[in-house]
Design a protein around this motif. Structure first.
Motif, PDB file in Angstrom:
ATOM      1  N   PRO A   1      30.296  11.825   1.401  1.00  0.00           N
ATOM      2  CA  PRO A   1      28.897  12.134   1.076  1.00  0.00           C
ATOM      3  C   PRO A   1      28.197  12.885   2.208  1.00  0.00           C
ATOM      4  N   GLY A   2      27.545  13.963   1.849  1.00  0.00           N
ATOM      5  CA  GLY A   2      26.771  14.739   2.811  1.00  0.00           C
ATOM      6  C   GLY A   2      27.557  15.752   3.610  1.00  0.00           C
ATOM      7  N   ALA A   3      28.894  15.728   3.512  1.00  0.00           N
ATOM      8  CA  ALA A   3      29.722  16.601   4.356  1.00  0.00           C
ATOM      9  C   ALA A   3      29.556  18.076   3.996  1.00  0.00           C
ATOM     10  N   GLU A   4      29.758  18.409   2.739  1.00  0.00           N
ATOM     11  CA  GLU A   4      29.657  19.814   2.340  1.00  0.00           C
ATOM     12  C   GLU A   4      28.261  20.355   2.585  1.00  0.00           C
ATOM     13  N   LYS A   5      27.246  19.562   2.300  1.00  0.00           N
ATOM     14  CA  LYS A   5      25.858  20.003   2.506  1.00  0.00           C
ATOM     15  C   LYS A   5      25.609  20.351   3.969  1.00  0.00           C
ATOM     16  N   LEU A   6      26.076  19.506   4.883  1.00  0.00           N
ATOM     17  CA  LEU A   6      25.847  19.741   6.305  1.00  0.00           C
ATOM     18  C   LEU A   6      26.597  20.969   6.795  1.00  0.00           C
ATOM     19  N   VAL A   7      27.843  21.119   6.405  1.00  0.00           N
ATOM     20  CA  VAL A   7      28.631  22.283   6.815  1.00  0.00           C
ATOM     21  C   VAL A   7      27.969  23.572   6.340  1.00  0.00           C
ATOM     22  N   ARG A   8      27.613  23.615   5.067  1.00  0.00           N
ATOM     23  CA  ARG A   8      26.987  24.818   4.520  1.00  0.00           C
ATOM     24  C   ARG A   8      25.638  25.105   5.197  1.00  0.00           C
ATOM     25  N   HIS A   9      24.891  24.061   5.500  1.00  0.00           N
ATOM     26  CA  HIS A   9      23.584  24.226   6.149  1.00  0.00           C
ATOM     27  C   HIS A   9      23.734  24.865   7.532  1.00  0.00           C
ATOM     28  N   LEU A  10      24.671  24.351   8.324  1.00  0.00           N
ATOM     29  CA  LEU A  10      24.857  24.886   9.679  1.00  0.00           C
ATOM     30  C   LEU A  10      25.356  26.323   9.647  1.00  0.00           C
ATOM     31  N   ILE A  11      26.265  26.613   8.733  1.00  0.00           N
ATOM     32  CA  ILE A  11      26.770  27.979   8.615  1.00  0.00           C
ATOM     33  C   ILE A  11      25.651  28.923   8.174  1.00  0.00           C
ATOM     34  N   HIS A  12      24.836  28.473   7.229  1.00  0.00           N
ATOM     35  CA  HIS A  12      23.716  29.288   6.749  1.00  0.00           C
ATOM     36  C   HIS A  12      22.769  29.658   7.889  1.00  0.00           C
ATOM     37  N   HIS A  13      22.621  28.757   8.842  1.00  0.00           N
ATOM     38  CA  HIS A  13      21.714  28.992   9.965  1.00  0.00           C
ATOM     39  C   HIS A  13      22.447  29.526  11.204  1.00  0.00           C
ATOM     40  N   HIS A  14      23.692  29.955  11.012  1.00  0.00           N
ATOM     41  CA  HIS A  14      24.467  30.631  12.061  1.00  0.00           C
ATOM     42  C   HIS A  14      24.701  29.752  13.296  1.00  0.00           C
ATOM     43  N   ILE A  15      24.858  28.460  13.078  1.00  0.00           N
ATOM     44  CA  ILE A  15      25.226  27.551  14.162  1.00  0.00           C
ATOM     45  C   ILE A  15      26.739  27.594  14.323  1.00  0.00           C
ATOM     46  N   PRO A  16      27.258  27.852  15.524  1.00  0.00           N
ATOM     47  CA  PRO A  16      28.715  27.856  15.713  1.00  0.00           C
ATOM     48  C   PRO A  16      29.300  26.469  15.437  1.00  0.00           C
ATOM     49  N   ILE A  17      30.251  26.408  14.504  1.00  0.00           N
ATOM     50  CA  ILE A  17      30.876  25.131  14.179  1.00  0.00           C
ATOM     51  C   ILE A  17      32.395  25.274  14.203  1.00  0.00           C
ATOM     52  N   ALA A  18      33.063  24.148  14.384  1.00  0.00           N
ATOM     53  CA  ALA A  18      34.525  24.136  14.436  1.00  0.00           C
ATOM     54  C   ALA A  18      35.041  22.833  13.849  1.00  0.00           C
ATOM     55  N   LEU A  19      36.322  22.841  13.564  1.00  0.00           N
ATOM     56  CA  LEU A  19      37.023  21.663  13.075  1.00  0.00           C
ATOM     57  C   LEU A  19      38.053  21.276  14.121  1.00  0.00           C
ATOM     58  N   CYS A  20      38.123  20.006  14.458  1.00  0.00           N
ATOM     59  CA  CYS A  20      39.129  19.522  15.408  1.00  0.00           C
ATOM     60  C   CYS A  20      39.736  18.260  14.827  1.00  0.00           C
ATOM     61  N   THR A  21      40.960  18.350  14.365  1.00  0.00           N
ATOM     62  CA  THR A  21      41.600  17.249  13.677  1.00  0.00           C
ATOM     63  C   THR A  21      42.946  16.915  14.304  1.00  0.00           C
ATOM     64  N   GLY A  22      43.347  15.651  14.185  1.00  0.00           N
ATOM     65  CA  GLY A  22      44.662  15.240  14.659  1.00  0.00           C
ATOM     66  C   GLY A  22      45.769  15.612  13.696  1.00  0.00           C
ATOM     67  N   SER A  23      45.407  16.246  12.575  1.00  0.00           N
ATOM     68  CA  SER A  23      46.394  16.669  11.577  1.00  0.00           C
ATOM     69  C   SER A  23      47.313  17.743  12.139  1.00  0.00           C
ATOM     70  N   CYS A  24      48.457  17.898  11.475  1.00  0.00           N
ATOM     71  CA  CYS A  24      49.388  18.963  11.878  1.00  0.00           C
ATOM     72  C   CYS A  24      49.454  20.021  10.784  1.00  0.00           C
ATOM     73  N   SER A  25      49.997  21.170  11.128  1.00  0.00           N
ATOM     74  CA  SER A  25      49.958  22.321  10.234  1.00  0.00           C
ATOM     75  C   SER A  25      50.782  22.136   8.970  1.00  0.00           C
ATOM     76  N   ARG A  26      51.754  21.225   8.979  1.00  0.00           N
ATOM     77  CA  ARG A  26      52.591  21.071   7.784  1.00  0.00           C
ATOM     78  C   ARG A  26      51.926  20.248   6.685  1.00  0.00           C
ATOM     79  N   THR A  27      50.962  19.419   7.035  1.00  0.00           N
ATOM     80  CA  THR A  27      50.310  18.604   5.998  1.00  0.00           C
ATOM     81  C   THR A  27      48.850  18.982   5.771  1.00  0.00           C
ATOM     82  N   PHE A  28      48.212  19.607   6.741  1.00  0.00           N
ATOM     83  CA  PHE A  28      46.778  19.863   6.615  1.00  0.00           C
ATOM     84  C   PHE A  28      46.411  20.707   5.397  1.00  0.00           C
ATOM     85  N   PRO A  29      47.141  21.783   5.063  1.00  0.00           N
ATOM     86  CA  PRO A  29      46.730  22.602   3.915  1.00  0.00           C
ATOM     87  C   PRO A  29      46.597  21.810   2.616  1.00  0.00           C
TER      88      PRO A  29
END
Length: 235
Positions: free
Chosen positions: A93-121
């Motif tokens: 809840p609230g995740a997509e709204k927050l991501v879209r809001h920050l991008i709309h306002h040109h705030i630099p954002i990033a993702l940092c996850t412990g996932s690996c490239s073989r399962t993340f997609p």
């Protein structure tokens, strides 16, 4: 309530943006039954946030089942279960709204996850339209520059250095995390951290010293007020 203003934002993924944590719990529970072990919430709490392969090695060592299964064998079985479960994982809840809001306002954002490239997609099957808007994605599970996973600060420091416009200092970065290890990683990197914990796994109220260190604890991303950190308020 107000905190030191930030210029950049880093999101964890599992259990923070998308509800994949229940899949990890079920997959570990199913597998460990084969080896006569029970996957407890204490194990879950201590495992959360670690790099994928590191978390499996840790679990096998913690439960002393190295004579029954190798990390590689466990990982193959584990990933097969997870891949099917991830297809059903909903957004938090609230995740997509927050991501879209920050991008709309040109705030630099990033993702940092412990996932690996073989399962993340696979985790993105139902969420690509908004998660792929986050252009900077660090998969610390197998990123060669990340030498140590969470709770070490390396994942967030590597991510910070990769912003096209690098922050003036780590204190200008706001991290969103759901796990104990992830919060420690962010705080030890010198960043501010909003924790959105799954209280059935870890309740910060029962750990006063830890709770004092966390910048802010929320029950849901829906309760986050960007203006408290000097970010544009929701319309």
């Amino acid at each position: 309530m107000s905190f030191s203003p930030v210029t950049h934002v880093i999101f964890d993924f599992d259990g923070l943006l998308v509800d994949t944590e229940s899949a990890y719990t079920q997959a570990n529970s199913e597998l460990l039954k084969k080896y006569g072990k029970v996957f407890t919430m204490d194990l879950k709490r201590r495992q959360m946030g670690k790099r994928h392969d590191e978390s499996i090695r840790w679990l096998i060592n913690e439960l002393n089942i190295g004579d029954l299964v190798t990390p590689e064998e466990y990982s193959l079985q584990y990933d097969a279960i997870l891949i099917e479960m991830f297809k059903q994982s909903p957004a938090m809840p609230g995740a997509e709204k927050l991501v879209r809001h920050l991008i709309h306002h040109h705030i630099p954002i990033a993702l940092c996850t412990g996932s690996c490239s073989r399962t993340f997609p696979t985790k993105l099957d139902n969420h690509r339209d908004w998660v792929d808007m986050i252009k900077l994605q660090v998969l610390s599970g197998d990123d060669p520059e990340v030498k140590h996973g969470k709770p070490h600060p390396d994942p967030f420091l590597v991510t910070m250095r990769r912003f096209p416009d690098v922050p003036d200092n780590a204190g200008k970065v706001l991290v969103f995390e759901d796990s104990y290890n992830g919060v420690l990683s962010a705080l030890d990197a010198g960043m501010q951290c909003v924790m959105v914990p799954e209280r059935s796994i870890y309740d910060p109220d029962q750990d006063p010293e830890f709770k004092k260190r966390v910048t802010l604890i929320l029950d849901s991303l829906e309760h986050f007020k960007p203006e408290d950190f000097g970010l544009p308020a929701y319309d």
